[in-house]
Design an enzyme around this catalytic site. Structure first.
Site, mmCIF file in Angstrom:
data_model
loop_
_atom_site.group_PDB
_atom_site.id
_atom_site.type_symbol
_atom_site.label_atom_id
_atom_site.label_comp_id
_atom_site.label_asym_id
_atom_site.label_seq_id
_atom_site.Cartn_x
_atom_site.Cartn_y
_atom_site.Cartn_z
ATOM 1 C CE1 TYR A 134 -13.180 -5.319 -22.125
ATOM 2 C CE2 TYR A 134 -14.964 -3.720 -22.158
ATOM 3 C CZ TYR A 134 -13.803 -4.227 -22.697
ATOM 4 O OH TYR A 134 -13.268 -3.648 -23.822
ATOM 5 C CD GLU A 161 -15.011 -12.172 -18.441
ATOM 6 O OE1 GLU A 161 -15.281 -11.039 -18.027
ATOM 7 O OE2 GLU A 161 -13.841 -12.617 -18.522
ATOM 8 C CB CYS A 193 -1.007 0.029 1.132
ATOM 9 S SG CYS A 193 -0.556 -0.708 2.670
ATOM 10 C CB CYS A 205 -9.974 -0.641 -11.573
ATOM 11 S SG CYS A 205 -9.362 -1.625 -12.931
HETATM 12 N N1 SAH Z 1 -17.650 -6.531 -14.102
HETATM 13 C C1 SAH Z 1 -16.967 -7.599 -13.434
HETATM 14 C C2 SAH Z 1 -15.544 -7.841 -13.930
HETATM 15 C C3 SAH Z 1 -14.658 -6.665 -14.092
HETATM 16 S S1 SAH Z 1 -12.946 -7.042 -14.319
HETATM 17 C C4 SAH Z 1 -16.980 -7.403 -11.933
HETATM 18 O O1 SAH Z 1 -17.373 -6.366 -11.447
HETATM 19 O O2 SAH Z 1 -16.607 -8.342 -11.221
HETATM 20 C C5 SAH Z 1 -12.766 -7.056 -16.024
HETATM 21 C C6 SAH Z 1 -13.227 -8.323 -16.698
HETATM 22 O O3 SAH Z 1 -12.978 -8.178 -18.093
HETATM 23 C C7 SAH Z 1 -12.504 -9.602 -16.268
HETATM 24 O O4 SAH Z 1 -13.455 -10.578 -15.918
HETATM 25 C C8 SAH Z 1 -11.740 -10.023 -17.542
HETATM 26 O O5 SAH Z 1 -11.654 -11.433 -17.690
HETATM 27 C C9 SAH Z 1 -12.593 -9.417 -18.634
HETATM 28 N N2 SAH Z 1 -11.920 -9.145 -19.907
HETATM 29 C C10 SAH Z 1 -10.633 -8.795 -20.121
HETATM 30 N N3 SAH Z 1 -10.417 -8.554 -21.430
HETATM 31 C C11 SAH Z 1 -11.602 -8.748 -22.059
HETATM 32 C C12 SAH Z 1 -12.016 -8.653 -23.421
HETATM 33 N N4 SAH Z 1 -11.165 -8.297 -24.374
HETATM 34 N N5 SAH Z 1 -13.298 -8.920 -23.704
HETATM 35 C C13 SAH Z 1 -14.189 -9.265 -22.739
HETATM 36 N N6 SAH Z 1 -13.841 -9.384 -21.437
HETATM 37 C C14 SAH Z 1 -12.560 -9.134 -21.098
#
Ligand code: SAH
Length: 450
Positions: A310, A331, A79, A406
């Site tokens: 995503y 996803e 951190c 993020c």
């Molecule tokens: N919305 C979810 C996940 C967010 S993290 C939550 O809140 O838990 C981002 C996600 O995007 C991950 O699950 C990762 O596997 C996915 N990801 C990464 N690259 C991607 C792509 N090119 N197309 C679709 N999903 C993707």
């Protein structure tokens, strides 16, 4: 001739720039410096030629400073801002977002106050520790010192749940008792490389993932017996085999040593299956805050089609399902996609369709087929989205886009494309990672062009 040394200067830190560095003025010019807090009075060495300032010492401590709880805060690097009082951490994160938006989008936006936690410690439901060997302690575990492969040993991390801390300490103890050594990357000997512990706070389920260099696990039964005897809260144990020279923690092959191989968590009234490999938010309290913030901003209606891009294990789409007509989730990761399908089933949700695809390819195809959605919620990884994904959004023309990010750097970059047709209505930071410099942000945009 001896170089004449310029005297150092005493300056007051007046704020932060978009990198999170402290700023001050000298001769009317703005400067930046790291490791300072607003209202610190600092002695600095200014190099006018290189336009660089170096901190010599803090002369007067800012009222926003506090003594870090963690004794290894400075050494560890896990951190970065534990030396700031929590209310100032929230202000700091808001300020970074403000500066980034101003710098990249060339406009001053109002940023909402960052939504924080009542108790900003021990919030993580997952830990991930690297193991190493030490002549004195025999087996050590912790994080790599930044930029090195040297492990800094600790038993208690103030961000991680106490149970996860204790399980890792027990594993070290058992390894010493059974004379097992940690994996040695150079010699490719020894057993455990990493340990990952995932917890469901709501249902008190715990998954332990032992990442080993090879499948051979001497004394496996004894190890398991000892671990389970000391931690009855463990509901499943997985051996993950990762023989590769890689920075990725997990390998592809897994053996379930105990229990069902996954855990279940309850979030906002829904239940979710968490497997070893799928992405799942690490701060469950703030995840609910984040999702409810995104949904409130989206202001969904029963006739809406929502795209959850995503989508991970389908959490946002499932949270939104009762508010809309239907949800389309996309996803890339197969394991997360399969978990998402099961999650919808477990929650008896029928109006979410899950697609296992690259979000960019999926959106381009949607745009080609002239498919329509009313609202897009997108939550890409730290690297952000892609130009083609953003272009496809401009073609699909949803009324609203809610961008959950993020990483504010990639966020503002991506917004540069979207602001061609969308106006930014709300920027709401949410503190998902107290004590660290990670900034999570939800941005609501609505379409201004017909
Ligand atoms: N919305 C979810 C996940 C967010 S993290 C939550 O809140 O838990 C981002 C996600 O995007 C991950 O699950 C990762 O596997 C996915 N990801 C990464 N690259 C991607 C792509 N090119 N197309 C679709 N999903 C993707």
């Amino acid at each position: 001739m001896k170089e004449i040394k310029k005297p150092t200067e005493t300056v007051s830190i007046i704020g932060y720039n978009e990198k999170g560095n402290g700023t001050f003025l000298s001769n009317g010019m703005p400067w930046e410096i790291s490791n300072v807090v607003e209202k610190d009075v600092a002695e600095v060495d200014i190099n006018y030629k290189n336009r660089e300032a170096r901190l010599i010492r803090i002369k007067e401590k800012s009222p926003y400073r506090t003594k870090p709880k963690c004794p290894i805060f400075e050494k560890c690097g896990g951190c970065q801002i534990q030396h700031m009082i929590y209310s100032h951490q929230l202000e700091y994160k808001k300020r970074i977002v403000e500066e980034l938006f101003k710098k990249t989008l060339k406009k001053t936006y109002t940023i909402k106050p960052c939504l924080g936690m009542d108790n900003p410690y021990y919030y993580r439901n997952k830990n991930q520790m690297v193991f190493g060997n030490d002549p004195k302690l025999k087996v050590i575990s912790g994080f790599y010192v930044e930029g090195t492969h040297k492990v800094i040993n600790f038993d208690n991390c103030y961000l991680q749940d106490d149970v996860t801390n204790k399980i890792v300490a027990t594993i070290k103890d058992i390894m010493v008792k059974l004379r097992l050594s940690a994996y040695n990357e150079d010699r490719k000997t020894g057993l455990i490389r990493h340990v990952m512990v995932k917890r469901s706070f709501s249902l008190n389920e715990t998954m332990v993932i032992l990442v080993t260099g090879t499948e051979v696990f001497p004394g496996r039964n004894n190890f398991l017996k000892m671990l389970l005897a000391r931690h009855p809260e463990i509901t499943t144990v997985i051996q993950n085999i990762n023989p590769k020279e890689t920075s990725a923690v997990l390998g592809n092959k897994e053996i379930v040593l105990y229990g069902k191989g996954y855990i279940t968590d309850c979030l906002g009234g829904y239940i979710f299956k968490i497997s070893s490999q799928s992405f799942y938010q690490v701060n469950p309290k703030q995840t609910v805050v984040l999702y409810l913030t995104a949904l409130k901003l989206a202001n969904l209606s029963k006739t809406n089609t929502l795209l959850d891009a995503y989508s991970g294990v389908g959490t946002i789409g499932i949270f939104a399902s009762s508010l809309v007509d239907k949800v389309i989730s996309v996803e890339l990761e197969k394991s997360a996609h399969l978990d998402a399908i099961e999650n919808a089933k477990m929650n008896k949700i029928k109006n979410v369709r899950f697609f296992n695809d690259d979000a960019t390819r999926f959106l381009i195809n949607m745009a080609r087929r002239k498919e329509k959605v009313d609202v897009v919620i997108m939550d890409p990884p730290r690297s952000g989205s892609t130009p083609q994904f953003l272009q496809a959004i401009l073609m699909i023309k949803p009324q609203k886009v809610v961008y959950i990010s993020c990483n504010p750097y990639t966020l503002v970059n991506d917004l540069q494309t979207l602001i061609k047709d969308y106006e930014i209505n709300t920027i709401q930071p949410v503190d998902m990672f107290p004590q660290t410099n990670h900034v999570e942000c939800v941005v609501l945009m609505s379409r201004v062009k017909e």
